[in-house]
Design a protein around this motif. Structure first.
Motif, PDB file in Angstrom:
ATOM      1  N   GLY A 248       0.791  -1.228   0.000  1.00  0.00           N
ATOM      2  CA  GLY A 248       0.000   0.000   0.000  1.00  0.00           C
ATOM      3  C   GLY A 248       0.818   1.270   0.000  1.00  0.00           C
ATOM      4  O   GLY A 248       0.351   2.305   0.474  1.00  0.00           O
ATOM      5  N   TYR A 293      -0.426   3.919  -7.816  1.00  0.00           N
ATOM      6  CA  TYR A 293      -1.105   2.945  -6.960  1.00  0.00           C
ATOM      7  C   TYR A 293      -1.027   3.342  -5.487  1.00  0.00           C
ATOM      8  O   TYR A 293      -2.036   3.327  -4.775  1.00  0.00           O
ATOM      9  CB  TYR A 293      -0.500   1.555  -7.142  1.00  0.00           C
ATOM     10  N   THR A 296      -3.260   6.393  -4.716  1.00  0.00           N
ATOM     11  CA  THR A 296      -4.682   6.056  -4.799  1.00  0.00           C
ATOM     12  C   THR A 296      -5.105   5.170  -3.640  1.00  0.00           C
ATOM     13  O   THR A 296      -6.183   5.366  -3.052  1.00  0.00           O
ATOM     14  CB  THR A 296      -4.987   5.341  -6.134  1.00  0.00           C
ATOM     15  N   PHE A 297      -4.247   4.201  -3.278  1.00  0.00           N
ATOM     16  CA  PHE A 297      -4.589   3.305  -2.169  1.00  0.00           C
ATOM     17  C   PHE A 297      -4.755   4.086  -0.870  1.00  0.00           C
ATOM     18  O   PHE A 297      -5.692   3.845  -0.105  1.00  0.00           O
ATOM     19  CB  PHE A 297      -3.508   2.239  -2.006  1.00  0.00           C
ATOM     20  N   ASN A 299      -5.554   7.188  -0.540  1.00  0.00           N
ATOM     21  CA  ASN A 299      -6.781   7.988  -0.607  1.00  0.00           C
ATOM     22  C   ASN A 299      -8.017   7.124  -0.360  1.00  0.00           C
ATOM     23  O   ASN A 299      -8.977   7.560   0.287  1.00  0.00           O
ATOM     24  CB  ASN A 299      -6.890   8.669  -1.970  1.00  0.00           C
ATOM     25  N   VAL A 300      -7.992   5.903  -0.875  1.00  0.00           N
ATOM     26  CA  VAL A 300      -9.131   4.993  -0.693  1.00  0.00           C
ATOM     27  C   VAL A 300      -9.256   4.581   0.765  1.00  0.00           C
ATOM     28  O   VAL A 300     -10.343   4.608   1.350  1.00  0.00           O
ATOM     29  CB  VAL A 300      -8.982   3.756  -1.600  1.00  0.00           C
ATOM     30  N   LYS A 301      -8.117   4.180   1.372  1.00  0.00           N
ATOM     31  CA  LYS A 301      -8.169   3.711   2.754  1.00  0.00           C
ATOM     32  C   LYS A 301      -8.429   4.864   3.728  1.00  0.00           C
ATOM     33  O   LYS A 301      -9.081   4.685   4.762  1.00  0.00           O
ATOM     34  CB  LYS A 301      -6.870   3.000   3.122  1.00  0.00           C
ATOM     35  N   ASN A 315      -9.921  -2.853   0.201  1.00  0.00           N
ATOM     36  CA  ASN A 315      -9.323  -1.568  -0.177  1.00  0.00           C
ATOM     37  C   ASN A 315      -8.457  -1.702  -1.429  1.00  0.00           C
ATOM     38  O   ASN A 315      -8.423  -0.804  -2.283  1.00  0.00           O
ATOM     39  CB  ASN A 315      -8.466  -1.016   0.963  1.00  0.00           C
ATOM     40  N   GLU A 318     -10.767  -2.010  -4.460  1.00  0.00           N
ATOM     41  CA  GLU A 318     -11.356  -0.705  -4.740  1.00  0.00           C
ATOM     42  C   GLU A 318     -10.334   0.231  -5.387  1.00  0.00           C
ATOM     43  O   GLU A 318     -10.680   1.013  -6.293  1.00  0.00           O
ATOM     44  CB  GLU A 318     -11.882  -0.093  -3.444  1.00  0.00           C
ATOM     45  N   THR A 319      -9.088   0.147  -4.937  1.00  0.00           N
ATOM     46  CA  THR A 319      -8.029   0.977  -5.522  1.00  0.00           C
ATOM     47  C   THR A 319      -7.815   0.638  -6.988  1.00  0.00           C
ATOM     48  O   THR A 319      -7.730   1.534  -7.849  1.00  0.00           O
ATOM     49  CB  THR A 319      -6.711   0.772  -4.752  1.00  0.00           C
ATOM     50  N   LYS A 322     -10.666   1.890  -9.033  1.00  0.00           N
ATOM     51  CA  LYS A 322     -10.651   3.341  -9.187  1.00  0.00           C
ATOM     52  C   LYS A 322      -9.611   3.770 -10.211  1.00  0.00           C
ATOM     53  O   LYS A 322      -9.858   4.667 -11.032  1.00  0.00           O
ATOM     54  CB  LYS A 322     -10.361   3.997  -7.834  1.00  0.00           C
TER      55      LYS A 322
END
Length: 509
Positions: A248, A293, A296-297, A299-301, A315, A318-319, A322
């Motif tokens: 991540g 990656y 974005t990860f 931001n998602v988490k 997560n 979803e990453t 996205k």
């Protein structure tokens, strides 16, 4: 007939890396000179940084040129590895990113006098790098390393004898990584409390890294690419991809690249033009993809709160979804600017340079005062024996004090840590000590000798444990812990190899 080990103390005369490095320095210096000769800054926010960055590039070129002339140029050499993998990208290219305005983090507002502090920051970097290089070139390190080399065991097995043992060690590391991930010890999360055995659990996850290096070493040491090599390649690719996804962060892909590159070099192969161009192309793609990656990860988490494996895996999915659904140009554009800020460590170090004297009275309340002495004097005592052992070099506390934001770890660099603790004079002296230790390690395990698999593995683990982004105080303690873990991994490899009937051989065969 036993396969001969291949010496790797220097590259062949056709090695293009020195020429490419020197050309890169020349290009940067030329662009800087051109811009400085113009009557306008061409929209560059900090043009006064350019001559200092040119001087830094020249200083970094000197050790490379010396080693090339001596026939000792090798990516596995610690001063070359540090220069090409960290100092040049983070400070020369990162400094250019800052000077050109591509990197513009919020904390630039904390730099009190940019026209003074930015050039002085580069001067601190120059002193630190010069100290590192001087320590490396001191004859003392060469002699101590040679003494250690003569007293180390020289018995080894053929590289292919480690295929099954290294695979076992790999899965042992994976199992410990899954445990650590579930406990919130790794990945983009952190446990609410530090457990007594958390450090030991984390260190055993490094078996994955050590085993990966050994398996790549085995693949590259073979003259032909056979079915066994193909099987190992599939295994390594699958495990490396899963590790990068679950890490991540933006640096996991780079770690994979470094593992492969150093295994390639230490196995006896040479980086010629074709391999260099290919490696450079792969590295460029890896940097962009890793940045996209990782950003974005996160931001998602959202935050670093610990989560169970199911949620964490969600997560990741979803990453990926996205990234796939976003506009490709927008994603690449965002990735470029994120990458530009990520490689720039001049700006974060400038915050320390600008404020360390004013913030010194407050460091005690954050537990940061004299952190180098505190950490170096207590790291030999395990937390199992001393459960309440304080952590003087705490990244979150440092971030809170200097950047007014404790939810992220900002680059300090060993030079910044030495400056905080001992002032400017401590920077070259402290870095000289690290350069000396690295030369001892290199001579004891790799330089001027036939390569033994277990020595190469231990050297790789310690070399890559040195972080030029974090605290100086953490280099020796963490390197010692990683080295101890690597030696334990070697014992497992040797034990399994013997149990499977491998015949030992000496390094002179």
């Amino acid at each position: 007939m036993a396969t001969r080990f291949v010496a790797t103390s220097g590259d062949a005369a056709r090695n293009p890396l020195p020429a490419i490095a020197i050309m890169a320095f020349a290009v940067v210096a030329g662009v800087i000179a051109l811009l400085m000769m113009t009557d306008t800054s061409l929209g560059i926010p900090y043009p006064y940084l350019l001559p200092w960055l040119a001087a830094l590039a020249v200083v970094m070129a000197i050790p490379l040129i010396i080693l090339k002339r001596r026939g000792k140029f090798s990516l596995a050499d610690p001063i070359i590895f540090a220069t090409l993998s960290y100092f040049y990208p983070a400070f020369v290219l990162g400094g250019l990113s800052l000077a050109a305005g591509f990197s513009h983090p919020y904390f630039l507002a904390f730099v009190q006098d940019p026209q003074v502090n930015y050039p002085y920051t580069v001067w601190i970097i120059i002193m630190g790098y010069a100290g590192l290089a001087v320590g490396y070139f001191l004859p003392l390190g060469l002699h101590i390393g040679a003494f250690i080399d003569r007293h180390l065991p020289k018995v080894d097995f053929a590289p292919e004898s480690y295929s099954i043992p290294a695979s076992v060690l790999l899965f042992l590391g994976i199992a410990n990584t899954v445990l650590a991930l579930g406990l919130g010890l790794i990945g983009f999360q952190r446990a609410s409390e530090i457990g007594t055995y958390d450090g030991l659990i984390f260190l055993t996850t490094l078996f994955w890294l050590e085993a990966s290096f050994v398996l790549w070493f085995i693949i590259f040491s073979k003259q032909t690419f056979d079915f066994r090599s193909a099987t190992l390649l599939v295994l390594l690719a699958a495990t490396a991809l899963s590790k990068a996804l679950y890490a991540g962060n933006r640096g996991s892909v780079i770690q994979i690249f470094i593992v492969i590159a150093l295994a390639y070099k230490l196995s006896g192969r040479q980086f010629r033009l074709k391999q260099t161009v290919f490696a450079g192309s792969v590295l460029t793609v890896a940097l962009i993809l890793g940045t996209i990656y990782g950003t974005t990860f996160r931001n998602v988490k959202g935050d670093e709160s610990a989560s169970n494996l199911s949620t964490y895996s969600g997560n990741i999915l979803e990453t990926l979804d996205k990234i796939g659904s976003n506009d490709k140009f927008s994603t690449l554009n965002s990735g470029f600017y994120t990458f530009a800020e990520r490689i720039d460590l001049v700006s974060s170090l400038a915050v320390v340079v600008s404020n360390y004297e004013q913030l010194a009275p407050y460091e005690e309340s954050y537990g940061l005062d004299n952190n180098i002495v505190k950490d170096l004097s207590s790291f030999m005592i395990p937390r199992v024996v001393w459960p309440d052992k304080p952590l003087a070099s705490e990244p979150r506390q440092y971030s809170d004090l200097y950047f007014n934001y404790s939810e992220n770890s900002f680059g300090l660099t060993p030079m910044g840590d030495l400056l905080r603790n001992f002032g400017p004079i401590g920077v070259p002296i402290g870095m000289l000590f690290i350069g000396l230790l690295l030369r001892i390690l290199y001579r004891a395990l790799v330089e001027d000798q036939k390569i033994i698999v277990w020595r190469a593995a231990v050297y790789f683990m310690i070399l890559t444990s040195v972080s030029y982004e974090s605290f100086f105080a953490s280099i020796i303690p963490y390197g010692f812990k990683v080295g101890t873990t690597a030696v334990l991994g070697v014992f497992i490899l040797v034990f399994l190899a013997r149990a499977l009937g491998a015949k030992p051989r000496t390094a002179v065969q």
